[in-house]
Design an enzyme around this catalytic site. Structure first.
Site, short mmCIF file in Angstrom:
data_model
loop_
_atom_site.label_atom_id
_atom_site.label_comp_id
_atom_site.label_asym_id
_atom_site.label_seq_id
_atom_site.Cartn_x
_atom_site.Cartn_y
_atom_site.Cartn_z
N TRP A 298 1.12 -1.10 0.03
CA TRP A 298 -0.08 -0.10 -0.06
C TRP A 298 0.91 1.37 -0.03
O TRP A 298 0.75 2.17 -0.75
CB TRP A 298 -0.81 0.02 1.06
CG TRP A 298 -1.98 -1.17 1.14
CD1 TRP A 298 -2.13 -2.13 1.82
CD2 TRP A 298 -3.01 -1.25 0.04
NE1 TRP A 298 -2.98 -2.93 1.47
CE2 TRP A 298 -3.72 -2.53 0.52
CE3 TRP A 298 -3.30 -0.79 -1.03
CZ2 TRP A 298 -4.62 -3.05 -0.57
CZ3 TRP A 298 -4.24 -1.16 -1.99
CH2 TRP A 298 -5.10 -2.29 -1.32
N ASP B 214 -1.48 6.79 6.40
CA ASP B 214 -2.70 5.89 6.07
C ASP B 214 -3.11 4.77 7.20
O ASP B 214 -2.19 4.05 7.51
CB ASP B 214 -2.23 5.13 4.62
CG ASP B 214 -3.36 3.83 4.24
OD1 ASP B 214 -4.19 3.87 4.92
OD2 ASP B 214 -2.70 3.21 3.27
N LYS C 28 -11.97 -1.80 6.96
CA LYS C 28 -11.26 -2.78 7.95
C LYS C 28 -11.76 -2.73 9.13
O LYS C 28 -12.14 -3.88 9.72
CB LYS C 28 -9.66 -2.66 7.87
CG LYS C 28 -8.90 -3.31 6.44
CD LYS C 28 -8.89 -2.63 5.77
CE LYS C 28 -8.22 -3.29 4.40
NZ LYS C 28 -7.65 -2.15 3.35
#
Ligand code: PLP
Length: 356
Positions: free
Chosen positions: A99, A166, A190
């Site tokens: 990511w 993030d 999530k």
């Protein structure tokens, strides 16, 4: 058979949250209409949005000079929105996984990107520690939890430039000193809600420093001015996020969740560490509290497929590791009950016994 949901994302949500969302889909607050079919500007939805924002601020301890936004596009849109709004000359990034690499790729469209630390040399199995944050960078970007590789930055970093994080896969898993960050963002799917909504926590004074023109939908200031209603927000996902935030509040808040999460992760890592046939993939001091990655030791590699089908036959869902790590990954997010962790431990130990 009871399912134990270790999916990496979208992932497990509290059952009560799913049930109250289902009710609102049929009839919101007894108004005789679904949350999906009413105006986002009417008072019934406005109060959902307002409460989602205020609970978010209250539970994470967001200071007064910050704004909390909800918008579409997922965390991936933030990979471009952050540099669009913030990168004038150069930005610093920590490269800790897949990511982070995607965030870096998008930032390069806007200016110079300095990768000041990377764990690519060891397949992202650790968090780099010896790096220096350049004082002339426009911001420093980190990925606090590396969902795929099972590593996590467990403490808030001090940064001389705005820190951008993030936090897609560890938001609300531990208390955060928000005042150390310029921007915290993530996809909800999530720890917070269904896919379709991203959250952005932003300190307002760091905006307006770039010279480029920014299209309205990608300009944080426009979203702030319009209270996350510049365009139609993802109403149903925002509703569910509010329900999850209420669940966190009723449980006792983020500090309480952190204790529970440490308990769950500790149990599972201990079993893996003491196993003859399994081994963790991440370095101990960098290990994630949210995503537990493990493989079979070299001499047992041939048993991985057997273990996977054995575990699946006993109700374990989503434990296959990401292809870039292999083996297994148990995502043990906030909503995953300790009973599920115990069930996985039982499966691991039973499998070991059968292969003595
Ligand atoms: C899942 C994930 C993303 C991607 O989120 P999208 O909402 O699908 O764009 C980004 N970063 C991290 C750390 C993730 O876990």
């Amino acid at each position: 058979m009871k399912k134990h949901n270790f999916s990496a994302g979208p992932s497990i949500l509290p059952r009560t949250v799913i049930e109250s969302t289902a009710e609102a889909v049929l009839d919101l607050n007894g108004i005789g209409l679904s949350v999906m079919e009413i105006s986002h500007r009417g008072k019934d939805f406005q109060s959902v949005m307002d409460e989602a924002v205020s609970l978010f601020k209250e539970l994470l301890g967001v200071p007064g000079d910050y704004e909390v936004l909800f918008m579409g596009g997922g965390a991936s849109m933030q990979f471009c929105m952050v540099p669009y709004n913030m990168l004038q000359k150069k930005a610093a990034y920590l490269e800790t996984g897949a990511w982070a690499k995607k965030a870096i790729k998008e930032a390069k469209y806007f200016g110079q990107v300095d990768i000041i630390g990377s764990s690519a040399d060891k397949n992202f199995s650790y968090i780099p520690e010896s790096y220096e944050i350049p004082a002339d960078a426009d911001y420093f970007h980190i990925t606090t939890n590396n969902t795929i590789f099972g590593t996590e930055i467990l403490e808030d970093i001090d940064s001389p430039v705005p820190l951008v994080a993030d936090m897609s896969s560890d938001i609300f898993s531990r208390p955060v000193d928000v005042s150390k960050y310029g921007i915290i963002y993530g996809g909800a799917q999530k720890n917070l809600g269904p896919a379709g909504v991203a959250f952005v926590v932003i300190r307002k004074d760091i905006l307006g420093r770039v010279e480029r023109a920014i299209p309205s939908m990608l300009d944080y200031r426009i979203h702030i001015e319009n209270g996350s209603m510049f365009n139609t927000p993802p109403c149903l996902p925002v509703y569910t996020v509010r329900e999850t935030l209420k669940w966190i509040r009723d449980l006792g808040g983020v500090k309480r969740l952190q204790e529970i999460n440490h308990g769950k992760a500790g149990m599972l890592y201990e079993v893996i560490d003491n196993s003859r046939i399994f081994a963790g993939t991440a370095e101990k001091k960098s290990r994630s509290v949210m995503n537990v990655c493990f493989v079979m030791k070299e001499e047992y590699k041939g048993l991985e497929a057997d273990f996977l089908s054995f575990a699946q036959s006993l109700g374990m869902v989503g434990i296959k590791g990401h292809r870039s790590v292999g083996g297994f990954r148990a995502s043990i997010y906030n909503a995953l009950p300790v009973e599920s962790v115990q069930a996985l431990i039982d499966v691991i130990q039973e499998f070991e016994k059968a292969h003595m």
